[in-house]
Write a protein that holds these residues in place. Structure first.
Motif, PDB file in Angstrom:
ATOM      1  N   GLU A 260      86.281   2.791  52.744  1.00 49.25           N
ATOM      2  CA  GLU A 260      84.818   2.770  52.762  1.00 49.25           C
ATOM      3  C   GLU A 260      84.380   1.354  53.126  1.00 49.25           C
ATOM      4  OE1 GLU A 260      81.819   3.309  49.262  1.00 49.25           O
ATOM      5  OE2 GLU A 260      82.387   5.313  49.977  1.00 49.25           O
ATOM      6  N   GLY A 261      84.050   1.158  54.403  1.00 53.42           N
ATOM      7  CA  GLY A 261      83.745  -0.187  54.882  1.00 53.42           C
ATOM      8  C   GLY A 261      84.995  -1.046  54.867  1.00 53.42           C
ATOM      9  N   LYS A 262      84.945  -2.167  54.170  1.00 54.32           N
ATOM     10  CA  LYS A 262      86.088  -3.066  54.055  1.00 54.32           C
ATOM     11  C   LYS A 262      86.857  -2.862  52.754  1.00 54.32           C
ATOM     12  CE  LYS A 262      83.997  -6.741  56.861  1.00 54.32           C
ATOM     13  NZ  LYS A 262      83.599  -8.165  56.917  1.00 54.32           N
ATOM     14  N   GLU A 263      86.595  -1.750  52.092  1.00 51.82           N
ATOM     15  CA  GLU A 263      87.214  -1.501  50.794  1.00 51.82           C
ATOM     16  C   GLU A 263      88.133  -0.286  50.845  1.00 51.82           C
ATOM     17  OE1 GLU A 263      83.809  -3.126  47.701  1.00 51.82           O
ATOM     18  OE2 GLU A 263      83.753  -1.021  48.342  1.00 51.82           O
ATOM     19  N   ALA A 264      89.211  -0.400  50.091  1.00 54.34           N
ATOM     20  CA  ALA A 264      90.093   0.743  49.860  1.00 54.34           C
ATOM     21  C   ALA A 264      89.688   1.371  48.534  1.00 54.34           C
ATOM     22  CB  ALA A 264      91.544   0.308  49.823  1.00 54.34           C
TER      23      ALA A 264
ATOM     24  N   ILE B 143      94.582  -5.605  36.033  1.00 57.25           N
ATOM     25  CA  ILE B 143      95.211  -5.559  37.358  1.00 57.25           C
ATOM     26  C   ILE B 143      94.142  -5.539  38.447  1.00 57.25           C
ATOM     27  CG2 ILE B 143      96.624  -4.145  38.898  1.00 57.25           C
ATOM     28  CD1 ILE B 143      98.231  -3.267  36.474  1.00 57.25           C
ATOM     29  N   VAL B 144      93.097  -4.748  38.244  1.00 54.37           N
ATOM     30  CA  VAL B 144      92.011  -4.681  39.231  1.00 54.37           C
ATOM     31  C   VAL B 144      91.366  -6.058  39.394  1.00 54.37           C
ATOM     32  CG1 VAL B 144      89.732  -3.701  39.705  1.00 54.37           C
ATOM     33  CG2 VAL B 144      91.572  -2.229  38.889  1.00 54.37           C
ATOM     34  N   ASP B 145      91.181  -6.789  38.292  1.00 50.97           N
ATOM     35  CA  ASP B 145      90.626  -8.146  38.383  1.00 50.97           C
ATOM     36  C   ASP B 145      91.529  -9.051  39.218  1.00 50.97           C
ATOM     37  OD1 ASP B 145      88.342  -7.659  36.990  1.00 50.97           O
ATOM     38  OD2 ASP B 145      89.118  -8.333  35.063  1.00 50.97           O
ATOM     39  N   ARG B 146      92.844  -8.940  38.993  1.00 50.31           N
ATOM     40  CA  ARG B 146      93.777  -9.785  39.751  1.00 50.31           C
ATOM     41  C   ARG B 146      93.774  -9.420  41.231  1.00 50.31           C
ATOM     42  NH1 ARG B 146      96.922 -13.117  36.913  1.00 50.31           N
ATOM     43  NH2 ARG B 146      97.163 -12.775  34.666  1.00 50.31           N
ATOM     44  N   LEU B 147      93.511  -8.182  41.533  1.00 47.87           N
ATOM     45  CA  LEU B 147      93.459  -7.739  42.923  1.00 47.87           C
ATOM     46  C   LEU B 147      92.076  -7.952  43.538  1.00 47.87           C
ATOM     47  CD1 LEU B 147      95.498  -4.409  42.649  1.00 47.87           C
ATOM     48  CD2 LEU B 147      96.289  -6.608  43.549  1.00 47.87           C
ATOM     49  N   GLU B 148      91.183  -8.589  42.777  1.00 49.60           N
ATOM     50  CA  GLU B 148      89.827  -8.914  43.239  1.00 49.60           C
ATOM     51  C   GLU B 148      89.047  -7.657  43.593  1.00 49.60           C
ATOM     52  OE1 GLU B 148      90.146 -11.714  46.407  1.00 49.60           O
ATOM     53  OE2 GLU B 148      90.977 -13.296  45.133  1.00 49.60           O
ATOM     54  N   GLY B 149      89.205  -6.639  42.767  1.00 47.34           N
ATOM     55  CA  GLY B 149      88.481  -5.395  42.971  1.00 47.34           C
ATOM     56  C   GLY B 149      87.586  -5.086  41.794  1.00 47.34           C
TER      57      GLY B 149
ATOM     58  N   ARG C 192      87.815   0.132  43.610  1.00 43.89           N
ATOM     59  CA  ARG C 192      87.543  -0.411  44.941  1.00 43.89           C
ATOM     60  C   ARG C 192      88.278  -1.734  45.092  1.00 43.89           C
ATOM     61  NH1 ARG C 192      83.294   2.138  47.487  1.00 43.89           N
ATOM     62  NH2 ARG C 192      82.141   3.633  46.170  1.00 43.89           N
ATOM     63  N   LEU C 193      89.110  -1.819  46.128  1.00 44.52           N
ATOM     64  CA  LEU C 193      89.929  -3.003  46.376  1.00 44.52           C
ATOM     65  C   LEU C 193      89.748  -3.471  47.812  1.00 44.52           C
ATOM     66  CD1 LEU C 193      93.201  -1.635  44.731  1.00 44.52           C
ATOM     67  CD2 LEU C 193      91.584  -3.232  43.679  1.00 44.52           C
ATOM     68  N   PRO C 194      89.933  -4.776  48.086  1.00 43.97           N
ATOM     69  CA  PRO C 194      89.871  -5.243  49.472  1.00 43.97           C
ATOM     70  C   PRO C 194      90.945  -4.562  50.313  1.00 43.97           C
ATOM     71  CG  PRO C 194      89.777  -7.090  47.943  1.00 43.97           C
ATOM     72  CD  PRO C 194      90.138  -5.884  47.128  1.00 43.97           C
ATOM     73  N   ALA C 195      90.532  -3.948  51.422  1.00 45.91           N
ATOM     74  CA  ALA C 195      91.458  -3.172  52.253  1.00 45.91           C
ATOM     75  C   ALA C 195      92.065  -4.034  53.346  1.00 45.91           C
ATOM     76  CB  ALA C 195      90.736  -1.979  52.879  1.00 45.91           C
TER      77      ALA C 195
END
Length: 452
Positions: free
Chosen positions: A354-358, A402-408, A428-431
């Protein structure tokens, strides 16, 4: 009394500026008033000099001198004569005087010509005061205009002086809970250095305490794994034995307790590992393949409960992270969905861009989360007001870290717009793009069978 330092500084500076402006304005007004009076006296003296030298006749109009000044000339003659007021004027010596004339206060200049004749140049005191007041007020206008400018400058100076403190607070607010790096002293006022040094000391102590806590949890969980594994093997060895029904029920309860304890130890180890930081190097992780493999692992458990487990939509998409960390995040979400979904329920999974997000979205038909528990659901060991199954309250806490560490970001929301209701978990994570985007094509529920 306000506790805001900015407000106190601004109020203090405003009071000083207003007080200084009022005092300065009062002195300026008095000085300008006196100067205007002296200037009008000078005008009377100049007119008197012209009349005395014969440059201007007394019967000529003096309106050209100053029409608003209302200056009059009265000829007193060679000797006292005329009205009582004119005779009273004659009794005064040459010079400036204040007398009463026609019931009004008048400023008068008396002069004697060389031939002995005398004259008086008069001006109403009220007119003089009005002219002086008008000039003095015009003198105050720059000061009146300067005060708002000074207040604006004071507000800007206060805001600029406190901006480093506001920026420091903003940096602290944006930090992750586990980020204990010291605050920088560069580009900060020297007055803040003791305060920043104290905060850095507190952060260092907190970091030491958290490291000790993590080591204790990890060591304790690791040491307990061996006896728990031994107990589990001993319990499994009792299965072939011919036991009474009551003993077999107690054996089942023992096995369930051992499984619960083993799961707790695994989650504690995972929590300690992810709080300490990534163990491996961040790589490109194929998110769709990771989710497929984890769903396949959970198919037997879902089948035992009669749960319809499958994909609504899956697209080839990748993210950057540690593979084990990503797998733990997805596994915990799927495990929660399957555990809390009742017999014959449904778990739908979506993996898409979705856009730039996975985006990883998991919907179940379970009981959801009580509205009062939503705000605390990511706290360690918080199981909510209606815990079920053998959850221990660590899974979602690990997922959140984990989501925080992945910047999501992760959002949990109850599904209320359909029947049956349930819970929707959206991550939602950076894709990242695959090296070959044509490697796989998107799959929908019609192309991918359920429970596979």
């Amino acid at each position: 009394m306000t506790k805001s330092l900015r407000a106190r500084l601004f109020v203090g500076l405003t009071a000083v500026i207003l007080l200084a402006g009022c005092i300065g304005g009062a002195f300026t007004y008095l000085w300008a008033f006196d100067e205007a009076i002296e200037m009008q006296d000078s005008t009377l003296i100049q007119i008197g000099s012209l009349l005395q030298n014969g440059s201007v006749k007394s019967d000529q109009s003096l309106g050209g001198v100053d029409a608003d000044a209302e200056v009059d000339v009265t000829e007193l003659g060679m000797a006292p004569h005329g009205s009582a007021e004119e005779r009273l004027l004659w009794s005064h010596q040459d010079g400036l005087h204040v007398v009463s004339r026609i019931g009004q206060s008048v400023r008068v200049l008396l002069r004697t010509r060389p031939d002995g004749s005398r004259f008086a140049v008069t001006q109403l005191t009220d007119v003089r005061d009005d002219i002086a007041s008008s000039m003095a007020i015009r003198t105050l206008l720059p000061i009146a205009a300067l005060i708002p400018c000074l207040l604006l400058v004071a507000a800007l100076v206060v805001a600029g002086s406190l901006r480093p403190m506001v920026r420091l607070a903003g940096d602290l607010d944006l930090r992750h809970a586990v980020d204990m790096t010291p605050l920088p002293l560069a580009d900060t006022p020297s007055e803040l250095h003791p305060f920043i040094a104290s905060i850095n000391g507190l952060l260092e102590r907190m970091k030491l305490m958290m490291d000790q806590q993590r080591r204790f949890v990890a060591d304790a969980a690791h040491e307990l794994r061996t006896p728990i594994t031994a107990l589990s093997l001993q319990a499994e060895n009792l299965d072939p034995a011919d036991l009474p029904e009551q003993a077999r029920e107690r054996l089942g309860a023992l096995k369930q307790g051992i499984r619960r304890t083993k799961h707790l130890l695994e989650q504690l180890l995972a929590l300690a590992r992810h709080e300490a930081g990534p163990n491996g190097e961040a790589t490109v992780v194929p998110l769709d393949r990771t989710v497929k493999d984890l769903v396949a692992d959970l198919v037997p458990e879902a089948a035992r409960k009669g749960i319809d487990l499958g994909f609504q939509l899956i697209e080839p998409i990748a993210i950057k992270g540690e593979p084990m960390m990503v797998a733990t995040m997805v596994r915990n979400l799927l495990d929660n969905a399957v555990r809390f979904t009742p017999q014959g329920g449904r778990v739908d999974i979506g993996v898409y861009r979705e856009g730039k997000e996975a985006v990883v979205q998991i919907e179940d038909t379970g009981p959801g989360i009580p509205s009062g528990d939503i705000d605390r659901i990511f706290e360690p060991f918080f199981r909510g007001s209606r815990p079920a199954e053998d959850g221990i309250g660590l899974g979602l806490s690990i997922v959140n870290r984990i989501v925080d560490r992945l910047e999501g970001i992760i959002v949990l929301e109850n599904i209320s717009d359909r029947r049956p209701k349930g819970l929707r978990a959206t991550v939602r994570l950076p894709a990242m793009y695959r090296s070959d985007p044509r490697e796989e094509s998107p799959l929908s529920i019609s192309q991918l069978s359920r429970s596979t």
